[in-house]
Design a protein around this motif. Structure first.
Motif, PDB file in Angstrom:
ATOM      1  N   LEU A   1      27.026  30.436  31.287  1.00 24.77           N
ATOM      2  CA  LEU A   1      26.212  29.365  31.864  1.00 24.77           C
ATOM      3  C   LEU A   1      24.924  29.299  31.048  1.00 24.77           C
ATOM      4  O   LEU A   1      24.084  30.192  31.117  1.00 24.77           O
ATOM      5  N   LEU A   2      24.768  28.257  30.258  1.00 24.70           N
ATOM      6  CA  LEU A   2      23.680  28.149  29.292  1.00 24.70           C
ATOM      7  C   LEU A   2      22.657  27.110  29.727  1.00 24.70           C
ATOM      8  O   LEU A   2      22.999  25.946  29.934  1.00 24.70           O
ATOM      9  N   THR A   3      21.405  27.530  29.856  1.00 26.53           N
ATOM     10  CA  THR A   3      20.347  26.572  30.174  1.00 26.53           C
ATOM     11  C   THR A   3      19.784  25.974  28.888  1.00 26.53           C
ATOM     12  O   THR A   3      19.783  26.602  27.832  1.00 26.53           O
ATOM     13  N   GLN A   4      19.301  24.748  29.024  1.00 28.82           N
ATOM     14  CA  GLN A   4      18.543  24.071  27.984  1.00 28.82           C
ATOM     15  C   GLN A   4      17.377  23.395  28.697  1.00 28.82           C
ATOM     16  O   GLN A   4      17.585  22.674  29.686  1.00 28.82           O
ATOM     17  N   GLY A   5      16.157  23.584  28.213  1.00 30.12           N
ATOM     18  CA  GLY A   5      15.013  23.026  28.918  1.00 30.12           C
ATOM     19  C   GLY A   5      14.969  23.548  30.349  1.00 30.12           C
ATOM     20  O   GLY A   5      15.070  24.748  30.581  1.00 30.12           O
ATOM     21  N   SER A   6      14.794  22.616  31.318  1.00 27.33           N
ATOM     22  CA  SER A   6      14.950  22.961  32.743  1.00 27.33           C
ATOM     23  C   SER A   6      13.987  24.050  33.197  1.00 27.33           C
ATOM     24  O   SER A   6      14.391  25.068  33.759  1.00 27.33           O
ATOM     25  N   THR A   7      12.703  23.824  32.989  1.00 28.02           N
ATOM     26  CA  THR A   7      11.696  24.848  33.242  1.00 28.02           C
ATOM     27  C   THR A   7      11.736  25.403  34.660  1.00 28.02           C
ATOM     28  O   THR A   7      11.760  26.622  34.857  1.00 28.02           O
ATOM     29  N   GLU A   8      11.734  24.522  35.664  1.00 29.10           N
ATOM     30  CA  GLU A   8      11.701  24.991  37.046  1.00 29.10           C
ATOM     31  C   GLU A   8      12.951  25.795  37.386  1.00 29.10           C
ATOM     32  O   GLU A   8      12.876  26.813  38.092  1.00 29.10           O
ATOM     33  N   LEU A   9      14.095  25.367  36.910  1.00 25.15           N
ATOM     34  CA  LEU A   9      15.335  26.105  37.140  1.00 25.15           C
ATOM     35  C   LEU A   9      15.270  27.480  36.491  1.00 25.15           C
ATOM     36  O   LEU A   9      15.635  28.490  37.107  1.00 25.15           O
ATOM     37  N   VAL A  10      14.807  27.542  35.260  1.00 26.46           N
ATOM     38  CA  VAL A  10      14.692  28.829  34.566  1.00 26.46           C
ATOM     39  C   VAL A  10      13.749  29.761  35.319  1.00 26.46           C
ATOM     40  O   VAL A  10      14.038  30.954  35.483  1.00 26.46           O
TER      41      VAL A  10
END
Length: 224
Positions: A129-138
């Motif tokens: 499961l790879l995040t990109q951007g998505s500051t609040e989620l990270v």
């Protein structure tokens, strides 16, 4: 089990807002959108990004990043970013959103409770499961201790303000560097895997505090 990998382009002071263009995310008065463009063709960056996308993955995105991606990548095949577009358009997109929204991008799935839903996804068999951007989620994933690996692409510039990779809610945790590369342009690509608890100690070993040191500690207690 699936692992969660945070992929992030950041400035030296940790800003990750709007790396791709001026109109990407100007919220909060951010005026430096597109700050990665000057080194966009850096060979180290290209190689490290290619390595990140070569492994099987599904995208894990926050609402705002999803909207940015959904308005671009479905229309980018055949263009200069064709390889990435074909990968992104093929994989499943998990979207963390507390509000109802139309998921127009093919293969998109809603996560109503990001932390609980990602924890469940991690228990399944499947790709990363790879995040990109998505500051609040990270931030939420780091706070919950759900991040297994962090891949950063640090660009040699300071932005001063903007959305940052880490905040004060990140769960204390050590990470181990497993790969790094530095380009002649100053870009640093680094991969860190989750380690254990943070341990502390006194540099050089414990010593008997001086009278001046005891006084300093007392002043700090009053300042708190």
């Amino acid at each position: 089990m699936r692992k969660v990998v945070v992929g992030a382009m950041v400035s030296m002071d940790g800003v990750m807002q709007a790396p791709g263009g001026p109109e990407e995310d100007p919220t909060g008065g951010f005026t430096f959108g597109g700050w990665t463009a000057v080194l966009g063709d850096d060979p180290v960056f290209g190689e490290a990004l290619g390595k990140l996308f070569d492994e099987p993955f599904d995208l894990l995105l926050g609402r705002r990043t999803y909207e940015i991606f959904a308005a671009y990548w479905p229309y980018a095949e055949g263009g200069p970013s064709d390889d990435i577009a074909r990968i992104f358009n093929r994989v499943t997109k998990y979207v963390a959103t507390r509000k109802g929204m139309d998921l127009t991008w093919n293969g998109s799935r809603t996560l109503r409770d990001a932390v609980k839903d990602v924890a469940k996804l991690k228990q399944e068999d499947g790709p990363t499961l790879l995040t990109q951007g998505s500051t609040e989620l990270v931030h939420a994933l780091l706070s919950a201790g759900l991040v297994d690996e962090i891949c950063t692409f640090t660009f040699p510039l300071l932005l001063g303000k903007g959305k940052r990779l880490f905040n004060a809610d990140s769960q204390p945790r050590t990470f181990k560097l497993t790969h790094s590369a530095v380009s002649p342009n100053g870009l640093v690509a680094a991969t860190y895997v989750r380690g254990g608890e943070v341990k502390t100690g006194t540099v050089g070993g414990p010593v008997e505090p001086s009278t001046a040191e005891l006084a300093r500690r007392e002043r700090l207690r009053h300042e708190d």
